[in-house]
Write a protein that holds these residues in place. Structure first.
Motif, PDB file in Angstrom:
ATOM      1  N   LEU A 164      54.096 -56.424 112.133  1.00 45.42           N
ATOM      2  CA  LEU A 164      55.502 -56.727 112.383  1.00 45.42           C
ATOM      3  C   LEU A 164      56.230 -55.608 113.118  1.00 45.42           C
ATOM      4  O   LEU A 164      57.030 -55.852 114.011  1.00 45.42           O
ATOM      5  CB  LEU A 164      56.223 -56.952 111.049  1.00 45.42           C
ATOM      6  CG  LEU A 164      56.259 -58.358 110.493  1.00 45.42           C
ATOM      7  CD1 LEU A 164      56.959 -58.352 109.132  1.00 45.42           C
ATOM      8  CD2 LEU A 164      57.009 -59.298 111.447  1.00 45.42           C
ATOM      9  N   THR A 208      53.489 -62.208 115.732  1.00 49.95           N
ATOM     10  CA  THR A 208      54.086 -60.877 115.638  1.00 49.95           C
ATOM     11  C   THR A 208      54.202 -60.246 117.018  1.00 49.95           C
ATOM     12  O   THR A 208      55.246 -59.715 117.384  1.00 49.95           O
ATOM     13  CB  THR A 208      53.270 -59.961 114.703  1.00 49.95           C
ATOM     14  OG1 THR A 208      51.884 -60.117 115.000  1.00 49.95           O
ATOM     15  CG2 THR A 208      53.519 -60.290 113.247  1.00 49.95           C
ATOM     16  N   LEU A 209      53.135 -60.317 117.805  1.00 54.00           N
ATOM     17  CA  LEU A 209      53.214 -59.698 119.131  1.00 54.00           C
ATOM     18  C   LEU A 209      54.168 -60.477 120.035  1.00 54.00           C
ATOM     19  O   LEU A 209      54.882 -59.889 120.853  1.00 54.00           O
ATOM     20  CB  LEU A 209      51.835 -59.584 119.780  1.00 54.00           C
ATOM     21  CG  LEU A 209      51.831 -58.823 121.108  1.00 54.00           C
ATOM     22  CD1 LEU A 209      52.394 -57.418 120.956  1.00 54.00           C
ATOM     23  CD2 LEU A 209      50.442 -58.735 121.704  1.00 54.00           C
ATOM     24  N   ASN A 251      51.599 -49.693 122.536  1.00 55.38           N
ATOM     25  CA  ASN A 251      50.820 -50.689 121.808  1.00 55.38           C
ATOM     26  C   ASN A 251      49.322 -50.546 122.009  1.00 55.38           C
ATOM     27  O   ASN A 251      48.539 -51.020 121.191  1.00 55.38           O
ATOM     28  CB  ASN A 251      51.280 -52.098 122.191  1.00 55.38           C
ATOM     29  CG  ASN A 251      52.606 -52.439 121.539  1.00 55.38           C
ATOM     30  OD1 ASN A 251      52.995 -51.799 120.564  1.00 55.38           O
ATOM     31  ND2 ASN A 251      53.298 -53.427 122.068  1.00 55.38           N
ATOM     32  N   SER A 271      56.891 -61.701 119.255  1.00 57.57           N
ATOM     33  CA  SER A 271      58.274 -61.299 118.988  1.00 57.57           C
ATOM     34  C   SER A 271      58.695 -60.136 119.887  1.00 57.57           C
ATOM     35  O   SER A 271      59.723 -60.195 120.548  1.00 57.57           O
ATOM     36  CB  SER A 271      58.456 -60.947 117.509  1.00 57.57           C
ATOM     37  OG  SER A 271      57.827 -59.721 117.197  1.00 57.57           O
ATOM     38  N   SER A 272      57.882 -59.087 119.950  1.00 59.20           N
ATOM     39  CA  SER A 272      58.317 -57.951 120.774  1.00 59.20           C
ATOM     40  C   SER A 272      58.097 -58.224 122.254  1.00 59.20           C
ATOM     41  O   SER A 272      58.741 -57.626 123.106  1.00 59.20           O
ATOM     42  CB  SER A 272      57.581 -56.675 120.365  1.00 59.20           C
ATOM     43  OG  SER A 272      56.257 -56.698 120.814  1.00 59.20           O
ATOM     44  N   LEU A 314      61.198 -57.056 123.989  1.00 60.27           N
ATOM     45  CA  LEU A 314      61.157 -55.818 124.768  1.00 60.27           C
ATOM     46  C   LEU A 314      60.621 -55.996 126.189  1.00 60.27           C
ATOM     47  O   LEU A 314      60.627 -55.066 126.976  1.00 60.27           O
ATOM     48  CB  LEU A 314      60.320 -54.759 124.034  1.00 60.27           C
ATOM     49  CG  LEU A 314      60.866 -54.279 122.682  1.00 60.27           C
ATOM     50  CD1 LEU A 314      59.941 -53.264 122.049  1.00 60.27           C
ATOM     51  CD2 LEU A 314      62.270 -53.701 122.828  1.00 60.27           C
ATOM     52  N   ASN A 319      54.627 -53.146 117.066  1.00 56.50           N
ATOM     53  CA  ASN A 319      54.791 -53.610 118.453  1.00 56.50           C
ATOM     54  C   ASN A 319      56.225 -53.476 118.967  1.00 56.50           C
ATOM     55  O   ASN A 319      56.473 -53.684 120.154  1.00 56.50           O
ATOM     56  CB  ASN A 319      54.240 -55.039 118.608  1.00 56.50           C
ATOM     57  CG  ASN A 319      54.977 -56.045 117.766  1.00 56.50           C
ATOM     58  OD1 ASN A 319      55.735 -56.854 118.269  1.00 56.50           O
ATOM     59  ND2 ASN A 319      54.779 -56.013 116.448  1.00 56.50           N
ATOM     60  N   TRP A 320      57.163 -53.092 118.104  1.00 54.92           N
ATOM     61  CA  TRP A 320      58.546 -52.875 118.549  1.00 54.92           C
ATOM     62  C   TRP A 320      58.836 -51.390 118.813  1.00 54.92           C
ATOM     63  O   TRP A 320      59.968 -51.013 119.084  1.00 54.92           O
ATOM     64  CB  TRP A 320      59.520 -53.398 117.487  1.00 54.92           C
ATOM     65  CG  TRP A 320      59.644 -54.892 117.484  1.00 54.92           C
ATOM     66  CD1 TRP A 320      58.875 -55.767 116.775  1.00 54.92           C
ATOM     67  CD2 TRP A 320      60.571 -55.684 118.227  1.00 54.92           C
ATOM     68  NE1 TRP A 320      59.278 -57.054 117.027  1.00 54.92           N
ATOM     69  CE2 TRP A 320      60.323 -57.035 117.916  1.00 54.92           C
ATOM     70  CE3 TRP A 320      61.605 -55.383 119.125  1.00 54.92           C
ATOM     71  CZ2 TRP A 320      61.062 -58.086 118.467  1.00 54.92           C
ATOM     72  CZ3 TRP A 320      62.337 -56.428 119.669  1.00 54.92           C
ATOM     73  CH2 TRP A 320      62.065 -57.763 119.343  1.00 54.92           C
TER      74      TRP A 320
END
Lengths: 508, 213
Positions: free
Chosen positions: A279, B16-17, A238, B19-20, B24, A282-283
């Motif tokens: 969206l 948004t951030l 990130n 969420s992860s 994670l 960051n995953w």
């Protein structure tokens, strides 16, 4: 140029052009009672802090480049400088990464984003002295961190190697800069938000969160077992995707329309590109752990998110490259455009390479090889650093009110780094792929794979030297520009910046 | 236009951030943060075994010297890469294997071979000392840097060569009348390397029984 006129633009066009396009010498446009500042006034307010960020950043770039050369040589000639423990391969390699990421790239990013934010908000930077203090504090943090790494205090956590006695200093400076960017944003005189501002705001909000989480969970109160790896790659990936990428994209979105004097291709694509990046990016982090000792759901979710990155990448690519269509000739006159477009194209390529190497079948080969190193340099250098060079070519003459002294040095810079990075990334990507294929064939001895990489690693050192030549040319030109600040202003004879929408004399 | 509305933009950026961060960072911490050792019901063996103090010290040197930048400590599953065929392990590694590591050093680069089970693959301390002193002695053609600074070259005392002096021949031999002995750091590092074993039978990663080939 047509957009330099003071006539109000239509609502649609406003959304597609940076808010300071069309602003002339006057600071008298009224919106909701807040006076928009003249561009020259904005540039003057940014002069000291932005120069501090740029110059210290460039200092770290030179240091980081030299460390890179030493590390590169050591990898094919392990005895080189072997007697000094503090110059061991791992120390030098890690010091290289941390000087160029935290010393160079982050500082230049902050300089560029502060200037962009002020320009787009149409206000002078509030309390520039405070930002300058944050810069000094920041450089103290980087110095302590890099010395710590060379002393052997590295944490050995990738992208977070600075020892924990250095990172809080950096965190405080980052927080100060983030708060100040938001304050600037809140005070804005231009109510319309341009796409670059979305990205800049996102970057300054995201980074302290990432850095803070990583510090607490990895350095202060380390989590147990492989959770460390998860936090590590959530953070490290990130840093690229939510800190450097947004600032790079903000700059591309600003400078292309600005220099060629043409609105961006599509407003709706810019909205889609921004939110899909927010969206999905960051995953992505766990794709660095494919095949590793973590639950499959974590890795799978990151692979899926990596593939979803095709949406923002293709959207942004269409938006950038279609805006440029028919205007590539302007790259000859504008060094800004030359570097920015090189970076924009590299962003597309780096992202596609990234998506591909996240796939299980590709990662099986490329993971643990020099392919990843090549990919990192395609992203961090060919994309991000080139964009930052382009931005500095635009900003430095404006905040110093001086023209670039040498056209020749600009060419030397561009061709040195452009050839250097191509010569770095292309062979290393290929070599990494072959290296991975050989590693996956158990009939090939490990030491034979090592021997196979040697000629390619030597080529990498040559590529690195080309990059250094480019950097020295740029720093020389910047130093010359600074010397000119002490001479009385005269109208430049050579107009390198011909064709850029806004002339230096705009604000007087 | 909505994208000109600051608060909405802020909210979107933060959500948004978030969420992860939940997905994670927090979720893995909940799922994996409290794994414990496994006791084999038949043999009463406990995996993974805790590391002795000497080896624990060595792990700090492993970190400080940056070994992780060229060596991984993870064995990929069967059919994925050639980790098992190369003999780097008898089974893949799983989360539980790392619960004792102060810093988990999975690594991302294989400039050198994987070291997950180096303690099992090469248990001879003398080999490790000579390899660290100069990798060309044991592995000609290696690009691993020599770590001679982990050793002391000193005059041979009146009572003859020390028992822990390295056996060095030919071009690698120290000047006549001197000997090369490991420092404390080298001893601790080698203790750590020899402690690296992740091949215990775990329910989530059983060792294949017909492995002896």
């Amino acid at each position: 140029m047509s957009h330099q006129s003071q006539t109000p633009r239509s609502q649609t066009l406003r959304a597609l052009l940076p808010g300071d396009v069309g602003a002339g010498s006057g600071g008298d446009v009224q919106t909701g009672g807040v006076q928009k500042a003249a561009l020259a006034e904005i540039d003057a307010s940014c002069r000291v802090p932005v120069l501090f960020f740029f110059l210290s950043g460039l200092g770290w770039l030179i240091a980081g480049s030299l460390l890179a050369i030493v590390a590169s040589i050591k990898l094919h000639s392990p005895g080189f400088l072997g007697a000094w423990e503090w110059l061991g391969f791992a120390n030098v390699r890690t010091a290289h990464l941390n000087t160029v990421i935290y010393g160079f790239a982050s500082q230049v990013s902050v300089g560029v984003s502060l200037w962009l934010m002020c320009r787009l908000c149409r206000i002078p930077l509030p309390a520039p002295g405070l930002v300058t203090v944050a810069n000094l504090f920041y450089n103290l943090g980087v110095t302590v961190g890099v010395v710590g790494i060379l002393r052997g205090d590295s944490t050995a956590i990738e992208w977070l190697e600075m020892p924990r006695y250095a990172t809080p200093i950096l965190f405080v400076s980052y927080a100060l800069i983030a708060v100040w960017t938001i304050v600037t944003f809140r005070l804005r005189a231009e109510r319309h938000l341009y796409v670059s501002q979305w990205y800049l705001l996102a970057a300054v909000l995201w980074f302290p969160w990432l850095y803070g989480t990583a510090q607490v969970m990895l350095l202060l109160e380390p989590v147990r077992g492989v959770v460390q790896a998860a936090v590590n790659w959530w953070f490290a990936h990130n840093v690229l995707g939510l800190w450097f990428t947004p600032i790079g994209l903000a700059s591309i979105y600003y400078f292309i329309p600005k220099v060629i004097g043409r609105p961006i291709h599509s407003y709706y694509l810019s909205v889609l590109g921004f939110w899909s990046l927010a969206l999905f990016y960051n995953w992505n982090g766990m794709h660095h752990l494919v095949g590793g000792p973590l639950p499959a759901w974590m890795i799978t979710i990151s692979i899926v998110a990596s593939v979803m990155m095709l949406i923002p990448v293709i959207t942004v690519a269409i938006n950038h490259h279609f805006t440029m269509l028919g205007h590539f000739g302007k790259m000859r006159q504008s060094p800004t455009l030359r570097f920015i477009v090189f970076g924009a194209v590299s962003y597309t390529l780096a992202s596609l390479q990234g998506v591909a190497s996240a796939l299980r079948s590709v990662s099986e080969v490329t993971h643990f090889t020099h392919h990843t190193i090549a990919h990192a340099h395609l992203g961090m250098y060919a994309f991000f650093t080139m964009v930052m060079f382009g931005a500095m070519y635009y900003i430095l003459p404006r905040i110093t009110q001086r023209e670039w002294p040498s056209n020749g040095l600009i060419s030397l810079h561009f061709w040195g780094v452009a050839l250097g990075i191509v010569l770095y990334v292309v062979p290393m990507s290929l070599m990494g792929f072959l290296q991975g294929t050989k590693l996956n064939d158990p009939t090939i001895r490990f030491l034979d794979v090592v021997q196979f990489t040697l000629p390619w690693l030597k080529l990498r050192t040559v590529a690195g030297l080309l990059l250094v030549v480019g950097h020295v040319a740029f720093v020389g030109n910047v130093a010359w520009l600074l010397v000119r600040m002490f001479e009385p202003y005269r109208k430049p004879v050579v107009r390198i910046l011909t064709g850029e929408a806004e002339t230096l004399a705009a604000g007087k | 236009m909505t994208m000109s509305y600051g608060p909405l933009l802020f909210l979107g950026i933060l959500l948004t951030l978030a969420s992860s961060w939940v997905g994670l960072v927090l979720m893995p911490h909940r799922q994996l943060g409290s794994l414990t050792q496994h006791t084999d019901t038949n043999t009463a063996a406990i995996f993974p075994a805790a590391r002795a103090g000497e080896a624990q010290q060595g792990a700090e040197h492993y970190r400080s010297l940056g070994c992780v930048y060229c060596h991984t400590q993870q064995v990929r599953p069967e059919g994925y890469g050639s980790d098992l065929e190369r003999g780097w392990g008898r089974r893949r590694t799983v989360s539980r294997d790392y619960i004792h590591d102060r810093t988990v050093m999975l690594g991302t680069m294989r400039t050198g071979p994987d070291l997950t089970n180096i303690g099992e693959r090469q248990s001879d301390a003398a080999w490790h000392y000579r390899h660290l002193y100069n990798p060309q002695i044991t592995s000609p053609g290696s690009i691993m840097p020599p770590h001679a600074f982990l050793f002391e070259t000193r005059a041979i005392g009146p009572s003859g060569r020390s028992t822990n002096a390295l056996v060095l021949e030919g071009a690698f031999a120290p000047p006549a009348g001197t000997e090369v002995v490991p420092t404390r750091r080298a001893e601790q590092l080698v203790a750590y390397l020899r402690s690296l074993k992740s091949s215990g039978d775990l329910p989530e990663a059983p060792v294949k029984k017909e492995e002896a080939k």
